[in-house]
Design an enzyme around this catalytic site. Sequence first.
Site, PDB file in Angstrom:
ATOM      1  N   ASP A 240      36.732  75.401  45.327  1.00  0.00           N
ATOM      2  CA  ASP A 240      36.716  74.147  44.192  1.00  0.00           C
ATOM      3  C   ASP A 240      36.388  74.821  42.870  1.00  0.00           C
ATOM      4  O   ASP A 240      36.161  75.875  42.709  1.00  0.00           O
ATOM      5  CB  ASP A 240      35.486  73.281  44.841  1.00  0.00           C
ATOM      6  CG  ASP A 240      35.401  71.950  43.779  1.00  0.00           C
ATOM      7  OD1 ASP A 240      36.208  71.481  43.516  1.00  0.00           O
ATOM      8  OD2 ASP A 240      34.152  71.772  43.374  1.00  0.00           O
TER       9      ASP A 240
ATOM     10  N   ASP B 197      34.981  72.789  39.499  1.00  0.00           N
ATOM     11  CA  ASP B 197      33.890  72.165  38.819  1.00  0.00           C
ATOM     12  C   ASP B 197      32.592  72.569  39.629  1.00  0.00           C
ATOM     13  O   ASP B 197      32.459  72.021  40.848  1.00  0.00           O
ATOM     14  CB  ASP B 197      33.951  70.605  38.672  1.00  0.00           C
ATOM     15  CG  ASP B 197      34.924  70.399  37.526  1.00  0.00           C
ATOM     16  OD1 ASP B 197      34.824  71.104  36.388  1.00  0.00           O
ATOM     17  OD2 ASP B 197      35.812  69.697  37.671  1.00  0.00           O
TER      18      ASP B 197
ATOM     19  N   ASP C 114      30.931  73.016  46.208  1.00  0.00           N
ATOM     20  CA  ASP C 114      29.291  72.651  45.925  1.00  0.00           C
ATOM     21  C   ASP C 114      29.194  71.010  46.461  1.00  0.00           C
ATOM     22  O   ASP C 114      28.063  70.892  46.282  1.00  0.00           O
ATOM     23  CB  ASP C 114      29.272  72.657  44.368  1.00  0.00           C
ATOM     24  CG  ASP C 114      29.994  71.668  43.778  1.00  0.00           C
ATOM     25  OD1 ASP C 114      31.315  71.622  43.858  1.00  0.00           O
ATOM     26  OD2 ASP C 114      29.393  70.968  42.960  1.00  0.00           O
TER      27      ASP C 114
END
Length: 342
Positions: free
Chosen positions: A26, A28, A225
Amino acid sequence: MSQSVRTSPAGSERALSEAYDTALLDLDGVVYAGGNAIVHAVESLATARAGGMHLAYVTNNALRTPDAVAGHLTELGIPTGAGDVITSAQAVARLISEQVPQGSRVLVIGGEGLRVALRERGLVPVESADDDPAAVVQGYGGPDLTWGRFAEASYAVARGVPWFASNTDLTIPSGRGIAPGNGAAVEVVRIATGAEPHVAGKPLPPMHRETILRTGAERPLVVGDRLDTDIEGAFNGGVDALLVLTGVTDGAQLLAAPPQHRPTYVDADLRGLLTGQPEVVAEGDGFRCGGWVASAGAERLELDGDGEALDGLRALCAAAWTAAGEGACALEGGKALARLGL
């Protein structure tokens, strides 16, 4: 790789960059935040790549094209080609192309990333509900997307035009904080029409399928995250996942995770790719990891010992997830987390 109920983070004697052939990262909250590289990200990814791990970047953000994302990563010191970037725009474009004839018009509510992805699939982006679209697609359009675009989508969807969404993340991180994401925009059209979109992005299977098709990964490791997109997406795809604590997920959310949100591994940041993961072992009525032992008391999670904070968190995860079984842990873990500084 099964979807059995996980009751403890897994261990790995080998560095994760050696145990898996491809990292599905991922962006961001993992690689960058607010456009700037997260601490340790650049050097960790360089080391993993030099050791032979393929790096692919998987994002639910449909606004930017793969070329733009690759250019940004390269500027940050992470050399990346457009072919190493997989977006929810690509996943939703494939989904649409499988349901409407080639050359069909598609009403676009979003940014350039969607338009480029649709053209790659032989579809024609249009701007109005009056352009006779065969489908409507909605993706994150940035803060300048006007209210009138939601009205165009609503007009077409109300006429019975099939509606697709790149993703339904309600929020998106920005340099100034948390902003409304594409999911919030989708809610506007849902409220106006009462319809439900076909969704492609994480954590749903179309995004995982797009990622595997484009990378050819045989032993992929999802790195993210967010529990409800990255980790759940790995669960749905039947692959392993590393949660890094550089983004939106905190210790309390991790301890309370239901089965589909429990990562295989947990680490502070992307340096976790370069090391093995310590094993969590049962000990008495609790679980030991490193110098810490965690157990589930009558009302709260209990922690004893000392050492690396992450080892304590991993032990707490084992106690919480075991106590919760197939549900989410309702035991208080605040004091234990405070002791770890998490």
